[in-house]
Design a protein around this motif. Structure first.
Motif, short mmCIF file in Angstrom:
data_model
loop_
_atom_site.label_atom_id
_atom_site.label_comp_id
_atom_site.label_asym_id
_atom_site.label_seq_id
_atom_site.Cartn_x
_atom_site.Cartn_y
_atom_site.Cartn_z
N ARG A 61 0.84 -1.21 0.00
CA ARG A 61 0.00 0.00 0.00
C ARG A 61 0.87 1.26 0.00
NH1 ARG A 61 -2.83 0.44 5.98
NH2 ARG A 61 -0.97 0.08 7.24
N LEU A 62 1.66 1.42 -1.04
CA LEU A 62 2.54 2.57 -1.12
C LEU A 62 1.73 3.85 -1.35
CD1 LEU A 62 4.45 2.44 -4.53
CD2 LEU A 62 2.41 1.13 -4.05
N PHE A 63 2.24 4.94 -0.80
CA PHE A 63 1.54 6.22 -0.91
C PHE A 63 2.10 7.09 -2.03
CE2 PHE A 63 0.91 4.86 3.49
CZ PHE A 63 -0.48 4.95 3.57
N THR A 64 3.41 6.93 -2.31
CA THR A 64 4.01 7.63 -3.43
C THR A 64 4.94 6.65 -4.14
OG1 THR A 64 5.99 8.41 -2.25
CG2 THR A 64 4.02 9.80 -2.13
N GLN A 65 5.43 7.05 -5.31
CA GLN A 65 6.27 6.17 -6.10
C GLN A 65 7.70 6.06 -5.55
OE1 GLN A 65 6.08 6.95 -10.31
NE2 GLN A 65 3.86 6.74 -10.37
N ASN A 66 8.02 6.79 -4.51
CA ASN A 66 9.33 6.63 -3.88
C ASN A 66 9.18 6.20 -2.42
OD1 ASN A 66 8.36 9.00 -2.87
ND2 ASN A 66 10.13 10.26 -3.39
N ASP A 67 8.10 5.46 -2.15
CA ASP A 67 7.78 5.03 -0.79
C ASP A 67 8.26 3.60 -0.56
OD1 ASP A 67 6.58 4.24 1.59
OD2 ASP A 67 4.59 4.08 0.71
N LEU A 68 9.30 3.44 0.27
CA LEU A 68 9.76 2.11 0.63
C LEU A 68 9.19 1.63 1.96
CD1 LEU A 68 13.53 2.03 -0.43
CD2 LEU A 68 11.55 1.07 -1.60
N TYR A 69 8.50 2.51 2.67
CA TYR A 69 7.91 2.09 3.93
C TYR A 69 6.93 0.94 3.70
CZ TYR A 69 4.93 1.86 8.00
OH TYR A 69 4.21 1.39 9.07
N SER A 70 6.19 1.02 2.60
CA SER A 70 5.20 -0.02 2.29
C SER A 70 5.87 -1.39 2.18
CB SER A 70 4.49 0.32 0.99
OG SER A 70 5.44 0.47 -0.07
N LEU A 71 7.08 -1.41 1.66
CA LEU A 71 7.83 -2.66 1.52
C LEU A 71 8.27 -3.19 2.89
CD1 LEU A 71 9.08 -4.72 -0.38
CD2 LEU A 71 11.01 -3.17 -0.71
N TYR A 72 8.80 -2.30 3.71
CA TYR A 72 9.20 -2.70 5.06
C TYR A 72 7.99 -3.20 5.86
CZ TYR A 72 13.81 -0.57 4.45
OH TYR A 72 15.07 -0.27 4.03
N GLU A 73 6.84 -2.57 5.64
CA GLU A 73 5.62 -2.94 6.36
C GLU A 73 5.25 -4.40 6.09
OE1 GLU A 73 1.21 -1.05 6.91
OE2 GLU A 73 1.93 -1.25 4.86
N ASP A 123 1.21 14.38 -5.31
CA ASP A 123 2.27 13.80 -4.48
C ASP A 123 3.28 13.01 -5.30
OD1 ASP A 123 1.12 14.89 -2.23
OD2 ASP A 123 0.14 13.03 -1.59
N ASN A 124 2.82 12.49 -6.43
CA ASN A 124 3.70 11.67 -7.28
C ASN A 124 4.23 12.41 -8.50
OD1 ASN A 124 3.74 8.65 -6.33
ND2 ASN A 124 1.66 9.37 -5.98
N SER A 125 3.96 13.71 -8.55
CA SER A 125 4.43 14.55 -9.67
C SER A 125 3.99 13.99 -11.01
CB SER A 125 5.97 14.67 -9.64
OG SER A 125 6.40 15.21 -8.42
N LEU A 126 2.76 13.45 -11.06
CA LEU A 126 2.22 12.93 -12.31
C LEU A 126 1.57 14.06 -13.11
CD1 LEU A 126 0.55 9.68 -10.94
CD2 LEU A 126 2.84 9.94 -11.91
N ARG A 127 1.44 13.84 -14.42
CA ARG A 127 0.83 14.85 -15.29
C ARG A 127 -0.30 14.22 -16.08
NH1 ARG A 127 5.91 16.87 -18.66
NH2 ARG A 127 5.88 14.64 -19.08
N PHE A 128 -1.36 14.98 -16.31
CA PHE A 128 -2.49 14.47 -17.09
C PHE A 128 -2.05 14.04 -18.48
CE2 PHE A 128 -5.04 17.54 -14.33
CZ PHE A 128 -5.39 16.55 -13.44
#
Length: 277
Positions: free
Chosen positions: A16-28, A98-103
Motif C-alpha cells: 500500500r505505497l503512498f508515493t512512487q518513492n515510498d519504501l515504507y510499504s515494503l518494510y511494512e 504527491d507523485n508529480s504525475l501529469r495528465f
C-alpha cells in the motif's frame, strides 16, 4: 499473513505505497511476513517501485530479507506503465500531485474515450461520470524491468484484467511474448531455459500447485509451442495501436490437453479448471 502461514500458503500482496518513492510499504509487508513466518509474494513489483530511482533500493531490501532467511519472492511484468480504474484513490488529485504525475502522461484505456490522452477536462469527466473505466499512466524507466526480472526469485506476471475487444492495457496480450523477445532474444539477459522456468515451474513451486510447471507423465498437459526466433508481441498502448493484438510466433497452446490456440487461432475453449487445495 498469519492465516496464510498457518495453512502453508503463499501470501501475494500489492503493497500500500503512498508515493512512487515510498519504501515504507515494503518494510511494512516484510515485517508482517517475518512475524507470521510465512511465504510472501510481492506482486507486480516494477509497477510499484519503478521511477524516482526507487527500484534498485527496493531490490536491495528484498535481497537483504532473503539473505536473512525470509521466504520472499516477487512477480513482475514487462511494462512500467500501469493502469487502474479512474475512480480509485490512485487517481485522487492529491495522489497525482504527491507523485508529480501529469495528465498528459495518462491515456484512457477503456470506454468511449479509449486512446485519448488526458487533460484536466477529460480527467474530471472520467473521475465523476466514468469511474469504472481504466486509465494508463506512463511512468518509470524500461531498464528497471530488466533489473527486476533478472533476480532469481522473480517470476513473470501480467497484472491483467478482462477488457472489451480493442481496449485495455497491452500487457494482457503482450507480456509473455515481449518477455521472450526482449529478455532472451534481443538483450540476452536470460537463457531460454531460465526464462521458461520463470513462466512455468517457478510460479507452480511458489504457490505449491501440484501437477503444473513440468513436462512429465502424470502432469497436466499445459503446453505452449513457440518459435524462439519469431515470437513477438504486437500489442500496443491504446493511443499507439491495438492493445489486444495477438502475438506472432506462438502457433499452439494447449490447456489440460485441449487446444486453446490451434495454428495461431484462438479457439475460445474452456478446458482449464479452478485449483482447489
Amino acid at each position: 499473513a498469519a492465516i496464510a502461514a498457518e495453512y502453508g500458503r503463499c501470501l501475494p500482496v500489492h503493497t500500500r505505497l503512498f508515493t512512487q518513492n515510498d519504501l515504507y510499504s515494503l518494510y511494512e509487508m516484510l515485517a508482517a511476513a517475518k512475524r507470521s513466518g510465512g511465504r510472501l509474494l510481492l506482486s507486480h513489483f516494477v509497477y510499484q517501485y519503478s521511477g524516482f530511482g526507487t527500484l534498485r533500493p527496493a531490490l536491495d531490501v528484498v535481497d537483504a530479507a532473503r539473505a536473512k532467511g525470509m521466504d520472499v519472492w516477487m512477480d513482475s511484468g514487462m511494462y512500467t506503465d500501469w493502469a487502474t480504474y479512474a475512480g480509485t484513490a490512485t487517481f485522487d488529485e492529491q495522489t497525482i500531485k504527491d507523485n508529480s504525475l501529469r495528465f498528459g502522461d495518462m491515456v484512457a484505456a477503456t470506454g468511449k474515450y479509449t486512446g485519448t490522452r488526458l487533460n484536466r477536462e477529460l480527467y474530471e469527466l472520467l473521475r465523476h461520470k466514468y469511474p469504472d473505466e481504466s486509465i494508463i499512466c506512463y511512468s518509470g524507466e524500461p531498464y528497471e524491468i530488466y533489473e527486476a526480472l533478472q533476480k532469481p526469485y522473480a517470476m513473470m506476471s501480467t497484472d491483467a484484467g478482462a477488457y472489451a475487444p480493442g481496449e485495455g492495457h497491452p500487457q494482457i496480450a503482450g507480456s509473455y511474448p515481449r518477455f521472450l523477445r526482449k529478455m532472451v532474444r534481443e538483450k540476452r539477459l536470460l537463457g531460454l531455459e531460465e526464462a521458461v522456468y520463470k513462466c512455468t515451474l517457478l510460479p507452480a513451486q511458489t504457490y505449491h500447485i501440484p501437477g503444473k510447471g513440468v513436462l512429465e507423465p502424470g502432469y497436466d498437459a499445459d503446453l505452449v509451442l513457440f518459435d524462439r526466433d519469431a515470437v513477438r508481441d504486437n500489442a500496443k498502448m491504446p493511443d499507439k495501436g491495438e492493445p489486444d493484438a495477438p502475438p506472432d510466433g506462438i502457433p499452439y497452446v494447449m490447456v489440460n490437453g485441449v487446444f486453446a490456440v490451434d495454428d495461431g487461432v484462438f479457439q475460445n475453449t474452456c478446458s482449464g479448471s479452478v485449483i482447489r487445495y
